[in-house]
Write a protein that holds these residues in place. Structure first.
Motif, PDB file in Angstrom:
ATOM      1  N   SER A 182     -14.254  40.730 -16.841  1.00  0.00           N
ATOM      2  CA  SER A 182     -13.960  39.794 -15.767  1.00  0.00           C
ATOM      3  C   SER A 182     -13.076  38.664 -16.267  1.00  0.00           C
ATOM      4  O   SER A 182     -13.003  38.399 -17.466  1.00  0.00           O
ATOM      5  N   PHE A 183     -12.404  37.996 -15.332  1.00  0.00           N
ATOM      6  CA  PHE A 183     -11.521  36.885 -15.685  1.00  0.00           C
ATOM      7  C   PHE A 183     -11.651  35.788 -14.643  1.00  0.00           C
ATOM      8  O   PHE A 183     -11.985  36.027 -13.480  1.00  0.00           O
ATOM      9  N   LEU A 184     -11.396  34.564 -15.109  1.00  0.00           N
ATOM     10  CA  LEU A 184     -11.419  33.393 -14.219  1.00  0.00           C
ATOM     11  C   LEU A 184     -10.395  32.394 -14.728  1.00  0.00           C
ATOM     12  O   LEU A 184     -10.516  31.882 -15.842  1.00  0.00           O
ATOM     13  N   ASP A 185      -9.386  32.151 -13.925  1.00  0.00           N
ATOM     14  CA  ASP A 185      -8.385  31.117 -14.223  1.00  0.00           C
ATOM     15  C   ASP A 185      -8.488  30.112 -13.086  1.00  0.00           C
ATOM     16  O   ASP A 185      -8.060  30.394 -11.962  1.00  0.00           O
ATOM     17  N   THR A 186      -9.063  28.957 -13.354  1.00  0.00           N
ATOM     18  CA  THR A 186      -9.414  28.064 -12.247  1.00  0.00           C
ATOM     19  C   THR A 186      -9.148  26.606 -12.575  1.00  0.00           C
ATOM     20  O   THR A 186      -9.129  26.212 -13.745  1.00  0.00           O
ATOM     21  N   THR A 187      -8.944  25.835 -11.550  1.00  0.00           N
ATOM     22  CA  THR A 187      -8.772  24.385 -11.681  1.00  0.00           C
ATOM     23  C   THR A 187     -10.107  23.696 -11.498  1.00  0.00           C
ATOM     24  O   THR A 187     -10.994  24.184 -10.788  1.00  0.00           O
ATOM     25  N   ILE A 188     -10.232  22.538 -12.128  1.00  0.00           N
ATOM     26  CA  ILE A 188     -11.468  21.776 -12.034  1.00  0.00           C
ATOM     27  C   ILE A 188     -11.133  20.295 -12.165  1.00  0.00           C
ATOM     28  O   ILE A 188     -10.159  19.919 -12.835  1.00  0.00           O
ATOM     29  N   ARG A 189     -11.912  19.476 -11.512  1.00  0.00           N
ATOM     30  CA  ARG A 189     -11.709  18.036 -11.586  1.00  0.00           C
ATOM     31  C   ARG A 189     -12.098  17.534 -12.975  1.00  0.00           C
ATOM     32  O   ARG A 189     -13.159  17.864 -13.500  1.00  0.00           O
ATOM     33  N   LEU A 190     -11.228  16.756 -13.580  1.00  0.00           N
ATOM     34  CA  LEU A 190     -11.514  16.185 -14.895  1.00  0.00           C
ATOM     35  C   LEU A 190     -12.591  15.107 -14.788  1.00  0.00           C
ATOM     36  O   LEU A 190     -12.474  14.201 -13.966  1.00  0.00           O
ATOM     37  N   PRO A 191     -13.654  15.190 -15.595  1.00  0.00           N
ATOM     38  CA  PRO A 191     -14.634  14.093 -15.624  1.00  0.00           C
ATOM     39  C   PRO A 191     -13.967  12.788 -16.063  1.00  0.00           C
ATOM     40  O   PRO A 191     -12.959  12.798 -16.778  1.00  0.00           O
ATOM     41  N   GLU A 192     -14.528  11.670 -15.654  1.00  0.00           N
ATOM     42  CA  GLU A 192     -13.947  10.357 -15.942  1.00  0.00           C
ATOM     43  C   GLU A 192     -13.690  10.156 -17.428  1.00  0.00           C
ATOM     44  O   GLU A 192     -12.655   9.630 -17.831  1.00  0.00           O
ATOM     45  N   PHE A 250      -8.618  26.092 -16.816  1.00  0.00           N
ATOM     46  CA  PHE A 250      -8.922  26.876 -18.018  1.00  0.00           C
ATOM     47  C   PHE A 250      -8.951  28.347 -17.632  1.00  0.00           C
ATOM     48  O   PHE A 250      -9.169  28.713 -16.478  1.00  0.00           O
ATOM     49  N   LEU A 251      -8.716  29.194 -18.623  1.00  0.00           N
ATOM     50  CA  LEU A 251      -8.714  30.643 -18.436  1.00  0.00           C
ATOM     51  C   LEU A 251      -9.776  31.245 -19.349  1.00  0.00           C
ATOM     52  O   LEU A 251      -9.706  31.111 -20.570  1.00  0.00           O
ATOM     53  N   THR A 252     -10.752  31.902 -18.747  1.00  0.00           N
ATOM     54  CA  THR A 252     -11.791  32.577 -19.519  1.00  0.00           C
ATOM     55  C   THR A 252     -11.840  34.053 -19.161  1.00  0.00           C
ATOM     56  O   THR A 252     -11.638  34.443 -18.007  1.00  0.00           O
ATOM     57  N   VAL A 253     -12.080  34.860 -20.178  1.00  0.00           N
ATOM     58  CA  VAL A 253     -12.325  36.294 -20.009  1.00  0.00           C
ATOM     59  C   VAL A 253     -13.736  36.549 -20.500  1.00  0.00           C
ATOM     60  O   VAL A 253     -14.145  36.015 -21.532  1.00  0.00           O
ATOM     61  N   ARG A 254     -14.476  37.323 -19.738  1.00  0.00           N
ATOM     62  CA  ARG A 254     -15.824  37.639 -20.197  1.00  0.00           C
ATOM     63  C   ARG A 254     -16.121  39.113 -20.017  1.00  0.00           C
ATOM     64  O   ARG A 254     -15.527  39.787 -19.170  1.00  0.00           O
ATOM     65  N   GLN A 255     -17.028  39.595 -20.841  1.00  0.00           N
ATOM     66  CA  GLN A 255     -17.423  40.994 -20.787  1.00  0.00           C
ATOM     67  C   GLN A 255     -18.934  41.082 -20.667  1.00  0.00           C
ATOM     68  O   GLN A 255     -19.671  40.354 -21.336  1.00  0.00           O
ATOM     69  N   TRP A 256     -19.366  41.981 -19.790  1.00  0.00           N
ATOM     70  CA  TRP A 256     -20.791  42.165 -19.511  1.00  0.00           C
ATOM     71  C   TRP A 256     -21.231  43.428 -20.257  1.00  0.00           C
ATOM     72  O   TRP A 256     -21.097  44.532 -19.749  1.00  0.00           O
TER      73      TRP A 256
END
Length: 451
Positions: A309-319, A331-337
């Motif tokens: 699986s893959f997830l390339d997503t935007t996220i709000r930066l903490p203060e 960030f872009l993460t790849v994961r394997q189950w």
């Protein structure tokens, strides 16, 4: 008497296999949006998966950047089989079963490293990084009956890469990786071939979850609407971002992807909130239609069948991380189950980045990944809790007979306003189409149909 018992046992085994084959037909009703709870807990089905899914499909094993030099290796799993992904002195990446041909002991016990050869710790059989058996202690004792040329490490017959992502398959002669990926190559370009180079940041994180592997894969394949309940904390802590229209893609081999776009264009969110320094690289590298998609993209998530699986997503930066000019990052993460048994999996999670991102952006992106989808990330903990509870609940004799519901979006139509060249479907609200595609492909392989 022993012969009678043996025949009786053989009859029972054949009957059990016939009954299992017959029962497989109704495990997934993709046209009705129904999946049997049994597929997540039945040990017999799990055994079939090892043979018919993980024993045949192309499986992700590593990224090129993890083995940059000749001799570099990482150890991974293909289903339950341990493997060594090893770059030879000739620069070629090969994948070997991590099992000595003498007694079956694992040859390499390290996660990664660099080696010209491996020596089995049991009896000392030694193999080169081309897999050749090059030394056998007390060789004369075999009296000429041991052919070293036939007893190298067992090698995966097919190993190919796309965008630096290395895949392997145990099955011989069933088409190329490019054929297997199909239109998913267009999607992978947006993540792994968009700039002058991608690299893995650190070693992959690993942790076990008491849940069936398919729950993680299907979740990333297309379950978008769980976020509002499972991850409802986003609004209260100020992490939720306003997103607009969505599209989904499916391929005949069970690969899926979901694209989410910004509701309104904002400069800081341009191109997945990637740093400005990368924009010229990406515009130069991508095709025009891929660039148009990337410009307004906020999230790209999906699954390459069966378990990458893959997830390339935007996220709000903490203060506390807002030393950058932008308030949003990605960030872009790849994961394997990785399956371990019917009710247990090991999750492998990689963080990848474009090689030329600024150091400050790199650190901020890594921190956001660790806080949200790392081993102890807040999103990851939520998901693991759900999958574990599902697996435990379905172990009961009554519960496993239930039909689980995947009926959302049974009616769908191709998108007419999509800027890309691959065919996608519009998702004005939410849909479970991608999950149905995943389970339908799984069923076809389990039943040995069109594999």
């Amino acid at each position: 008497m022993a012969i009678v018992r043996s025949k009786s046992l053989g009859v029972r085994n054949r009957k059990r296999k016939r009954d299992l084959k017959k029962s497989l037909r109704g495990l997934v009703r993709a046209d009705k949006g129904e999946v049997s709870g049994r597929i997540f807990v039945d040990p017999e089905i799990y055994k079939l998966e090892q043979e018919r899914v993980f024993g045949k499909a192309w499986l992700f094993v590593a990224h090129d950047s993890e083995m940059p030099k000749p001799g570099d290796f990482v150890t991974r799993k293909m289903g339950e089989d341990p493997v060594i992904v090893w770059r030879g002195q000739d620069g070629k990446v090969r994948v070997f079963l991590n099992v000595c041909r003498h007694r079956g002991r694992k040859v390499c016990g390290e996660d990664l490293g660099c080696a010209a050869q491996f020596r089995c710790p049991y009896h000392g059989w030694t193999y080169s990084n081309k897999g050749e058996l090059i030394a056998v202690p007390f060789y004369e004792g075999y009296q000429g009956r041991l052919d070293k040329g036939e007893l190298g490490l067992y090698e995966a017959p097919r190993v190919e890469s796309y965008g630096g992502m290395v895949f392997a398959s145990w099955e011989k002669g069933k088409g190329s990786l490019g054929d297997y990926l199909g239109e998913m190559k267009w999607v992978m370009d947006l993540m792994f071939r968009r700039s002058d180079g991608m690299e893995v940041v650190g070693a992959p994180m690993r942790w076990e979850v008491d849940a069936n592997w398919k729950l993680g894969a299907a979740n990333f394949a297309g379950d978008g609407h769980h976020t509002f309940v499972t991850h409802g904390f986003q609004s209260s802590v100020g992490l939720e971002l306003i997103r607009g229209h969505s599209y989904s893609l499916q391929t005949e081999n069970g690969h899926t992807a979901s694209f989410k776009f910004w509701k309104t264009e904002r400069d800081e969110n341009y191109c997945l909130a990637l740093p400005r320094e990368l924009w010229p690289e990406m515009e130069r590298t991508l095709k025009p239609d891929q660039w148009r998609v990337l410009e307004s993209l906020s999230t790209l998530v999906g699954n390459i069948f069966p378990n990458m699986s893959f997830l390339d997503t935007t996220i709000r930066l903490p203060e506390e991380l807002r030393g950058l000019e932008q308030r949003t990052i990605s960030f872009l993460t790849v994961r394997q189950w990785q399956p371990k048994e019917a009710g247990k999996m090991e999750v492998w999670s990689w963080l990848l980045m474009d090689r030329n991102v600024p150091p400050q952006w790199r650190e901020a992106s890594k921190e956001c990944y660790l806080r949200s989808f790392g081993m102890a990330g807040i999103f990851e903990q939520d998901d693991a809790e759900n999958w574990g509870e599902i697996t435990r609940a379905l172990r009961g004799g009554v519960a496993r007979r239930l039909w689980l519901q995947y009926k959302m979006g049974l009616k769908f139509a191709p998108a007419t306003d999509w800027p890309g060249s691959v065919r996608v479907y519009a998702q004005p609200n939410f849909s479970e189409l991608n999950e149905r595609v995943f389970y339908d492909r799984w069923l076809r392989l389990i039943r040995l149909q069109n594999h």
